[in-house]
Design an enzyme around this catalytic site. Structure first.
Site, PDB file in Angstrom:
ATOM      1  N   ASP A 107       0.808  -1.214   0.000  1.00  0.00           N
ATOM      2  CA  ASP A 107       0.000   0.000   0.000  1.00  0.00           C
ATOM      3  C   ASP A 107       0.841   1.263   0.000  1.00  0.00           C
ATOM      4  O   ASP A 107       0.600   2.185  -0.798  1.00  0.00           O
ATOM      5  CB  ASP A 107      -0.939   0.011   1.215  1.00  0.00           C
ATOM      6  CG  ASP A 107      -2.043  -1.037   1.118  1.00  0.00           C
ATOM      7  OD1 ASP A 107      -2.353  -1.461  -0.013  1.00  0.00           O
ATOM      8  OD2 ASP A 107      -2.577  -1.433   2.162  1.00  0.00           O
ATOM      9  N   ASP A 109      -6.706   1.948  10.903  1.00  0.00           N
ATOM     10  CA  ASP A 109      -5.575   2.869  10.932  1.00  0.00           C
ATOM     11  C   ASP A 109      -5.897   4.225  10.340  1.00  0.00           C
ATOM     12  O   ASP A 109      -5.323   5.238  10.755  1.00  0.00           O
ATOM     13  CB  ASP A 109      -4.367   2.247  10.224  1.00  0.00           C
ATOM     14  CG  ASP A 109      -3.637   1.248  11.098  1.00  0.00           C
ATOM     15  OD1 ASP A 109      -3.863   1.254  12.322  1.00  0.00           O
ATOM     16  OD2 ASP A 109      -2.845   0.453  10.557  1.00  0.00           O
ATOM     17  N   SER A 123      -1.486  -9.123   4.678  1.00  0.00           N
ATOM     18  CA  SER A 123      -1.076  -7.804   5.134  1.00  0.00           C
ATOM     19  C   SER A 123      -0.460  -7.985   6.509  1.00  0.00           C
ATOM     20  O   SER A 123      -1.133  -8.418   7.444  1.00  0.00           O
ATOM     21  CB  SER A 123      -2.293  -6.872   5.204  1.00  0.00           C
ATOM     22  OG  SER A 123      -1.917  -5.624   5.765  1.00  0.00           O
TER      23      SER A 123
END
Length: 393
Positions: A12, A121, A173
């Site tokens: 990302d 987040d 992830s």
């Protein structure tokens, strides 16, 4: 335009770095917080430069992270939904704090992160940055861009020659620091299946752990872990050594369906070997040295503290107030706890403290019993009066 990007080197943020440069015709300064992650920080720094960062600030922040963020959470016994030890959420306010400081230092107009719109987040970064400097713009490229999936991001990275350490064969992830590891996505999204063996990053399968327990002795001084097996250590060194000792015994694995900030359930797996051992030891010592009413009140506040961390409210008055309450209790949290680490279990063997409230003469039912049993009977009579409705025999 100049942007400070919280850069981890993952898919990302690597794509985000390139995308921000193109979208805003911006100079992007990559910020990498070295907080004990598994990834090689020099490799991450090199990846950022190869992707087009104008500068990379890679800072050693493990000591600051442990002392100012992980330690208060340990002392508060913060476990989100009574399970998750919050390694990633604890790191976000530190990263946000340093991004804001760095933005001021380099004259940046905005800060940016690589979180998604439905993740936790993006809330934590926005909330933390806004609390520290509401004039800074917070950019969220993963929310704004046209890339709709991880496959789209991989295709974008391939098209633009962006080096990323993830592919279709490794779709997880992963976020790591010295306090723990978070693993999401891929096959983990199917909650009917156990986690794939390769998803775990730190710990051994408890079924394959040694057949003999490892015994460890943790020393605390005023609530701070200060020694391991009688050897005094800096907190960072103690945590690292304890991770190395506990991980082979399968300590600290968590598989949780948790309630995200934005309102839906998600599945994640977490590993926190050292944090699990330290939390167990610290809680055991507190149960020895705190009076009943204080202990029970603190246990009730632990869940609220964990929620504040998880929700991104680190820089809140309530979190500071809870820290002040916890801090007043820590001087008595001094002593040693011995634990056995065995096939995923962390079991207390013994505990001692100069501030212990345990009195064997009162507790024993054997010879030497010092308790006044007649006084106990009178106490039971008085204690039950509220339940009698004013009636007496």
């Amino acid at each position: 335009m100049k942007i400070v990007l919280a850069y981890s080197g993952g898919l990302d943020t690597s794509v985000a770095l390139h995308w921000l440069r193109d979208r805003y015709d911006a100079e992007v300064v990559a910020f990498c917080a070295d907080i004990g992650q598994l990834e090689s920080v020099p490799d991450v720094r090199d990846r950022a430069l190869r992707t087009g960062a104008s500068a990379v600030h890679a800072e050693p922040l493990t000591d600051r992270f442990l002392a100012d963020f992980a330690l208060p959470a340990l002392q508060a016994h913060a476990r989100y939904e009574n399970k998750y030890l919050l390694a990633a959420p604890l790191s976000r306010p530190l990263i946000a704090q340093r991004m804001v400081e760095l933005a001021h230092e380099v004259g940046a107009d905005a800060v940016a992160h690589g979180a998604t719109g439905k993740g936790n987040d993006q809330v934590r970064f926005f909330t933390s940055v806004t609390a520290l400097d509401p004039t800074l713009k917070v950019l969220a490229p993963v929310i704004d861009w046209e890339l709709g999936s991880r496959d789209d991001e991989l295709a974008y990275a391939d098209k633009h020659g962006i080096p990323v350490p993830v592919g279709k064969e490794k779709p997880y992830s992963i976020d790591t620091n010295v306090w723990g590891t978070s693993i999401e996505c891929g096959e983990l999204d199917d909650i009917t299946l156990p986690p794939p063996v390769e998803a775990w990053q730190l710990t051994r399968d408890p079924r394959d752990a040694p057949d003999e327990p490892a015994r460890v002795r943790i020393g605390f001084a005023e609530g701070v872990p200060v020694s391991l097996d009688g050897v005094e250590l800096r907190l960072a060194d103690l945590v690292r050594q304890l991770n190395d000792l506990a991980a082979p015994h399968g300590i600290g694995r968590i598989d949780i369906t948790e309630s995200r900030i934005v309102g839906f359930k998600t599945r994640g797996i977490y590993e926190a070997p050292a944090a699990t051992v330290l939390m167990t030891a610290h809680a055991e010592l507190e149960s020895l040295v705190l009076d009943r009413e204080t202990l029970h009140q603190k246990q009730g506040l632990a869940l609220r503290y964990a929620e504040l961390v998880y929700y991104g409210y680190w820089f809140s008055d309530l979190r500071r107030a809870l820290d002040a309450f916890v801090a007043t209790l820590q001087p008595a949290v001094t002593g040693e706890v011995v634990l056995d680490l065995y096939k995923g279990g962390c079991t207390v063997v013994s505990r001692e403290s100069p501030y212990s409230r345990y009195n064997r003469g009162l507790a024993t039912y054997e010879a030497g019993d010092e308790f006044d049993h007649r006084a106990g009977a009178a106490f039971a009579y008085v204690w039950s009066l509220p339940l009698t409705g004013g009636r007496t025999a």
